[in-house]
Write a protein that holds these residues in place. Structure first.
Motif, mmCIF file in Angstrom:
data_model
loop_
_atom_site.group_PDB
_atom_site.id
_atom_site.type_symbol
_atom_site.label_atom_id
_atom_site.label_comp_id
_atom_site.label_asym_id
_atom_site.label_seq_id
_atom_site.Cartn_x
_atom_site.Cartn_y
_atom_site.Cartn_z
ATOM 1 N N VAL A 69 0.861 -1.185 0.000
ATOM 2 C CA VAL A 69 0.000 0.000 0.000
ATOM 3 C C VAL A 69 0.895 1.231 0.000
ATOM 4 C CG1 VAL A 69 -1.762 1.299 1.251
ATOM 5 C CG2 VAL A 69 -1.821 -1.200 1.280
ATOM 6 N N LEU A 70 0.667 2.122 -0.953
ATOM 7 C CA LEU A 70 1.433 3.368 -1.053
ATOM 8 C C LEU A 70 0.490 4.521 -0.706
ATOM 9 C CD1 LEU A 70 4.027 4.912 -2.113
ATOM 10 C CD2 LEU A 70 2.908 4.960 -4.315
ATOM 11 N N THR A 71 0.859 5.299 0.305
ATOM 12 C CA THR A 71 0.056 6.454 0.717
ATOM 13 C C THR A 71 0.898 7.711 0.570
ATOM 14 O OG1 THR A 71 -1.000 5.032 2.369
ATOM 15 C CG2 THR A 71 -1.389 7.393 2.563
ATOM 16 N N SER A 72 0.307 8.769 0.021
ATOM 17 C CA SER A 72 1.076 9.994 -0.199
ATOM 18 C C SER A 72 0.218 11.223 0.053
ATOM 19 C CB SER A 72 1.606 10.033 -1.639
ATOM 20 O OG SER A 72 2.263 11.262 -1.904
ATOM 21 N N LYS A 73 0.870 12.273 0.574
ATOM 22 C CA LYS A 73 0.222 13.576 0.591
ATOM 23 C C LYS A 73 0.228 14.119 -0.836
ATOM 24 C CE LYS A 73 1.639 14.678 5.316
ATOM 25 N NZ LYS A 73 2.496 15.513 6.171
ATOM 26 N N LEU A 74 -0.744 14.964 -1.142
ATOM 27 C CA LEU A 74 -0.829 15.567 -2.478
ATOM 28 C C LEU A 74 -0.259 16.980 -2.443
ATOM 29 C CD1 LEU A 74 -4.412 14.265 -3.231
ATOM 30 C CD2 LEU A 74 -2.347 13.537 -4.418
ATOM 31 N N ILE A 75 0.098 17.492 -3.612
ATOM 32 C CA ILE A 75 0.641 18.858 -3.680
ATOM 33 C C ILE A 75 -0.504 19.843 -3.474
ATOM 34 C CG2 ILE A 75 1.667 20.581 -5.220
ATOM 35 C CD1 ILE A 75 3.334 18.307 -6.453
ATOM 36 N N ASP A 76 -0.310 20.752 -2.520
ATOM 37 C CA ASP A 76 -1.325 21.749 -2.207
ATOM 38 C C ASP A 76 -1.104 22.960 -3.104
ATOM 39 O OD1 ASP A 76 -3.205 23.366 -1.117
ATOM 40 O OD2 ASP A 76 -2.139 23.759 0.752
ATOM 41 N N GLY A 77 -1.762 22.959 -4.246
ATOM 42 C CA GLY A 77 -1.594 24.057 -5.197
ATOM 43 C C GLY A 77 -2.606 23.922 -6.319
ATOM 44 N N THR A 78 -2.617 24.893 -7.210
ATOM 45 C CA THR A 78 -3.548 24.862 -8.341
ATOM 46 C C THR A 78 -2.772 24.659 -9.625
ATOM 47 O OG1 THR A 78 -4.983 26.407 -7.167
ATOM 48 C CG2 THR A 78 -5.373 26.134 -9.533
ATOM 49 N N PHE A 79 -3.086 23.593 -10.338
ATOM 50 C CA PHE A 79 -2.436 23.319 -11.619
ATOM 51 C C PHE A 79 -3.013 24.280 -12.662
ATOM 52 C CE2 PHE A 79 -1.073 20.721 -15.266
ATOM 53 C CZ PHE A 79 0.144 20.243 -14.797
ATOM 54 N N PRO A 80 -2.164 24.853 -13.521
ATOM 55 C CA PRO A 80 -2.688 25.819 -14.509
ATOM 56 C C PRO A 80 -3.624 25.152 -15.515
ATOM 57 C CG PRO A 80 -0.365 25.318 -14.921
ATOM 58 C CD PRO A 80 -0.708 24.668 -13.624
ATOM 59 N N ASP A 81 -4.447 25.965 -16.169
ATOM 60 C CA ASP A 81 -5.360 25.452 -17.199
ATOM 61 C C ASP A 81 -4.546 25.111 -18.448
ATOM 62 O OD1 ASP A 81 -7.303 24.831 -18.977
ATOM 63 O OD2 ASP A 81 -8.206 26.828 -19.080
ATOM 64 N N TYR A 82 -4.099 23.869 -18.513
ATOM 65 C CA TYR A 82 -3.192 23.461 -19.595
ATOM 66 C C TYR A 82 -3.887 23.418 -20.960
ATOM 67 C CZ TYR A 82 -5.343 18.830 -19.156
ATOM 68 O OH TYR A 82 -6.237 17.792 -19.140
ATOM 69 N N ASN A 83 -5.220 23.354 -20.966
ATOM 70 C CA ASN A 83 -5.933 23.294 -22.259
ATOM 71 C C ASN A 83 -5.662 24.526 -23.106
ATOM 72 O OD1 ASN A 83 -7.410 20.756 -22.107
ATOM 73 N ND2 ASN A 83 -8.455 21.696 -20.359
ATOM 74 N N ARG A 84 -5.306 25.644 -22.435
ATOM 75 C CA ARG A 84 -5.061 26.890 -23.179
ATOM 76 C C ARG A 84 -3.831 26.786 -24.077
ATOM 77 N NH1 ARG A 84 -5.313 30.292 -18.453
ATOM 78 N NH2 ARG A 84 -3.423 31.259 -19.227
ATOM 79 N N VAL A 85 -2.886 25.887 -23.737
ATOM 80 C CA VAL A 85 -1.663 25.810 -24.548
ATOM 81 C C VAL A 85 -1.715 24.696 -25.599
ATOM 82 C CG1 VAL A 85 -0.236 26.757 -22.703
ATOM 83 C CG2 VAL A 85 -0.384 24.281 -22.972
ATOM 84 N N ILE A 86 -2.812 23.903 -25.590
ATOM 85 C CA ILE A 86 -2.929 22.858 -26.622
ATOM 86 C C ILE A 86 -3.443 23.513 -27.898
ATOM 87 C CG2 ILE A 86 -4.057 20.705 -27.296
ATOM 88 C CD1 ILE A 86 -4.249 19.993 -24.322
ATOM 89 N N PRO A 87 -2.607 23.565 -28.944
ATOM 90 C CA PRO A 87 -3.041 24.268 -30.165
ATOM 91 C C PRO A 87 -4.163 23.524 -30.885
ATOM 92 C CG PRO A 87 -0.882 23.229 -30.493
ATOM 93 C CD PRO A 87 -1.253 23.002 -29.067
ATOM 94 N N THR A 88 -5.083 24.289 -31.454
ATOM 95 C CA THR A 88 -6.208 23.675 -32.182
ATOM 96 C C THR A 88 -6.193 24.060 -33.666
ATOM 97 O OG1 THR A 88 -7.556 25.567 -31.514
ATOM 98 C CG2 THR A 88 -7.721 23.583 -30.163
ATOM 99 N N ALA A 89 -5.331 25.020 -34.034
ATOM 100 C CA ALA A 89 -5.356 25.510 -35.416
ATOM 101 C C ALA A 89 -4.059 25.209 -36.177
ATOM 102 C CB ALA A 89 -5.632 27.010 -35.414
ATOM 103 N N ASN A 90 -3.272 24.262 -35.695
ATOM 104 C CA ASN A 90 -2.035 23.907 -36.412
ATOM 105 C C ASN A 90 -2.392 23.079 -37.647
ATOM 106 O OD1 ASN A 90 -0.938 25.077 -34.166
ATOM 107 N ND2 ASN A 90 0.602 23.501 -33.819
ATOM 108 N N ASP A 91 -2.338 23.724 -38.820
ATOM 109 C CA ASP A 91 -2.881 23.089 -40.034
ATOM 110 C C ASP A 91 -1.822 22.430 -40.922
ATOM 111 O OD1 ASP A 91 -1.696 25.434 -40.655
ATOM 112 O OD2 ASP A 91 -3.321 26.223 -41.906
ATOM 113 N N LYS A 92 -0.538 22.532 -40.544
ATOM 114 C CA LYS A 92 0.505 21.900 -41.359
ATOM 115 C C LYS A 92 0.845 20.541 -40.744
ATOM 116 C CE LYS A 92 2.747 26.221 -42.864
ATOM 117 N NZ LYS A 92 1.901 27.236 -42.226
#
Length: 367
Positions: free
Chosen positions: A232-255
């Motif tokens: 059994v592995l038990t861990s504390k989690l990081i107390d913070g807010t992960f950024p909205d990564y969806n904003r950096v996933i490009p949707t218009a890269n046409d090449k």
């Protein structure tokens, strides 16, 4: 406490728990592993660094139940050097533990079991199961992108969350992003968004190495627990807010550029041999049905290599960090990698052909 256990069984379990223990500790008890011989014919081994805890039970021949704590790294090194097939007898009393195997005998200092800290889990309301193979895939395809910058502590882990009826895992260090999606497991509804720390990810991956079947995952906003068969592995989690990564996933890269990932990786690896350690920059000149890789180093000289490719858009010159590119290409399993390009300054999207479960975003660099 008195018990006898097979060397191979003890060694395997110790290898799981001792790696949690930091080499330098200001609190002596945190250098120790808890050994508890139980009435049910098992030995429980446990180690912690106060943020992460591994607890494993293994079969043993228990004569006298009891518990003690002893230096984790010392015990591991001793057991590692004992002969194959030997039976290890552990006998603890009056602040010492005697370890006997064949003609070898060790007397080790111990610390009281009552001083050993245990992570209080509290209530873990979200519970679900994941196949071990799925969890391995999630870790392998994202962990290389975890940040190592202490100042951006909220990026120093894998972000797990439920969205669009899927379980998503993401990691980024600001230069590249890796994201994997899997079907949402039963029980994951209402799961809080959590960041699993880098060290927990590394220890979890070791425990998953030989595991078949499923892993039980239980979590709250502050803790996570993985049930992995006997461990059994038990861990504390990081107390913070992960950024909205969806904003950096490009949707218009046409090449769209298509290449064989192994050939691509080998070419990048070869030309980057002369790249400076600091920048690791490799330039890609993309043209009709070919890619020319090149590196120019003021100290070492120049290198170029031409690769066959499937590309039908306008020509383009773009630069990347060779190591970041190789990390991504090493996780592409198929025979085609799709590189979605826009221009020399825009984020580039990479993914496997016909496989939407994993995608990668790589920021270009000036070369």
């Amino acid at each position: 406490m008195k018990a006898t256990i097979e060397r191979a069984t003890l060694l395997k379990s110790l290898s799981h728990v001792q790696s949690v223990v930091e080499r330098r500790n200001t609190i002596p008890i945190l250098s120790n592993v808890l050994i508890e011989a139980r009435d049910d014919g098992s030995i429980r081994l446990m180690a912690t660094d106060l943020d992460l805890q591994v607890d494993e039970s293994v079969p043993a021949n228990v004569s006298t139940p009891g518990a003690t704590t002893v230096s984790a790294h010392t015990l591991f090194d001793i057991v590692r050097k004992l002969p194959d097939g030997s039976q290890v007898e552990l006998n603890a009393a009056e602040g010492k533990m005697q370890l006997t195997a064949g003609r070898a005998r060790f007397n080790l200092s111990t610390l009281p079991r009552d001083d050993f800290p245990v992570i209080a889990e509290g209530d873990l309301p979200t519970r679900f199961e994941l196949p071990a193979a799925t969890l391995r895939q999630i870790i392998d395809k994202t962990r290389f992108a975890i940040s190592t910058e202490e100042t951006r502590y909220y990026l120093m882990g894998i972000f797990l969350h439920v969205a669009d009826d899927q379980l998503k895992a993401a990691a980024t260090d600001g230069h590249r992003l890796a994201r994997v999606t899997v079907a949402k497991p039963d029980g994951a509804d209402g799961m809080p968004d959590v960041i699993v720390p880098r060290k927990c990810v590394a220890e979890l991956r070791k425990l998953l190495e030989e595991l078949e079947g499923t892993v039980e995952v239980s979590l709250s906003p502050t803790k996570i627990r993985f049930g992995l068969g006997s461990a059994v592995l038990t861990s504390k989690l990081i107390d913070g807010t992960f950024p909205d990564y969806n904003r950096v996933i490009p949707t218009a890269n046409d090449k769209l550029l298509k290449l064989d990932p192994k050939t691509f990786a080998q070419g990048v690896d070869r030309v980057s041999t002369i790249a400076s350690e600091k920048t690791r920059a490799v330039k890609m000149n993309v043209d009709r049905d070919k890619v020319t890789l090149s590196v120019t180093s003021p100290e070492a000289g120049t290198a170029t290599e031409e690769l066959a490719a499937d590309y039908g858009a306008d020509g383009l010159e773009i630069g990347f960090n060779a190591r970041y590119l190789l990390d991504i290409l090493s996780e592409i399993d198929g025979d085609t990698v799709e590189v979605h390009l826009a221009d020399a300054a825009a984020p580039t999207l990479l993914r496997e052909k016909d496989n939407n479960s994993a995608l990668y975003v790589l920021m270009p660099m000036r070369v």
